[in-house]
Design an enzyme around this catalytic site. Sequence first.
Site, PDB file in Angstrom:
ATOM      1  N   SER A 251      18.149  20.053  42.363  1.00 34.11           N
ATOM      2  CA  SER A 251      18.268  18.690  42.884  1.00 34.11           C
ATOM      3  C   SER A 251      19.095  18.646  44.160  1.00 34.11           C
ATOM      4  O   SER A 251      20.127  19.303  44.274  1.00 34.11           O
ATOM      5  CB  SER A 251      18.938  17.784  41.847  1.00 34.11           C
ATOM      6  OG  SER A 251      19.308  16.562  42.454  1.00 34.11           O
ATOM      7  N   GLU A 307      10.925   7.525  47.845  1.00 32.94           N
ATOM      8  CA  GLU A 307      12.178   6.948  47.332  1.00 32.94           C
ATOM      9  C   GLU A 307      12.892   6.256  48.491  1.00 32.94           C
ATOM     10  O   GLU A 307      13.528   6.900  49.321  1.00 32.94           O
ATOM     11  CB  GLU A 307      13.082   8.041  46.737  1.00 32.94           C
ATOM     12  CG  GLU A 307      12.536   8.645  45.453  1.00 32.94           C
ATOM     13  CD  GLU A 307      13.551   9.558  44.750  1.00 32.94           C
ATOM     14  OE1 GLU A 307      14.655   9.766  45.285  1.00 32.94           O
ATOM     15  OE2 GLU A 307      13.215  10.047  43.655  1.00 32.94           O
TER      16      GLU A 307
HETATM   17 ZN   LIG Z   1      18.491  10.402  44.790  1.00 27.52          ZN
END
Ligand SMILES: [Zn+2]
Length: 339
Positions: A251, A307
């Site tokens: 991530s 996003e």
């Molecule tokens: Zn994020």
Amino acid sequence: MAKRKVYKFKTWIKILIFIDVLIVIGAIVGYNYYKDYQYKETNEYKLSQIRGNSDKEKYTEQEIKTILNKLTDEEQKDLISRGYNEFYPCFIGRPYFIYSKLDQYMEYVITKEKDFFKYHGTEGYDYDKLIGIVNSHANENPYESDRVSDESKGYGMIANKHYQLGDYAPDDLESIEWKYRFGDANTKIELRSEAHAAYLTMWEAAHEEGIYLLALSGYRSKKEQEKEYNYYKTYKGEKYADSIAARPGWSEHQTGLALDIYAKENSDAKTFDTSNAFKWLSENSYKYGFILRYPKGYESITGYNYESWHYRYLGVDLATKVMESGLTYDEYYAFYLDK
Ligand SMILES: [Zn+2]
């Protein structure tokens, strides 16, 4: 006696002139022959002589010009040895083409995009996107690479589904004060020191224009990511988990340089991109070193759904360059920094 001598002399001159003319003619013919021979040895000539299955299948003058302009001598020679392929010039002409990846572009065309070309031909296809996908390794399966994020790239270090962070943890994390974030007094949202300072400066600038930003999520350790990912995996399965969260160790939040930002007026993932805050961020975030990391329409390159809230700190210089290039960070990194 004297008369005869003059006569002889004249003949001698004539012979000399004749020989001279012969030499000049010979030189011209030889020179032209040599020039012709030299031209036939050039990559330009060799490219013009390449044929496919029929005489019609050959590189156009414009295509040859592009090949000569964009490839090194060695690359041109390699291309000549490959023979004719109508796709080669389509790729070579694009701005972020990398010659060493030519076979990968072709493989992607053949295995993944075959049907597209069957119906649309070589025209009108988004070669830039295909090149972006291959350059940034998005043609490979996610989470299978043993490539490791390069820490030496500083704030530019990459983290995506093709470069893993492993156990990386930054050592200069700072906590964002309550005023600038969601949660209660005990909530901990952290960023690396420089990114933190940049966020506060950006926050003030936005605030002056009536925008009230709020941070929702910053640094996540590998362990925390594991918890989140496993939660989704346990309740909704791996496919769902992969669609919503990165696997632990992969991530971008683990870099301490990624920040999920919403606003007081709108903290809804579905509609945040219609807010004034999003508009302001789109126009200004790069000035403070942040870029929108997963833009709309580039899912096949970033590996993430759009996003509107996820921003990445790169530092002002790099963020500005990425912004001006119009590329995703994955593509920018692949072309300019991954060397
Ligand atoms: Zn994020």
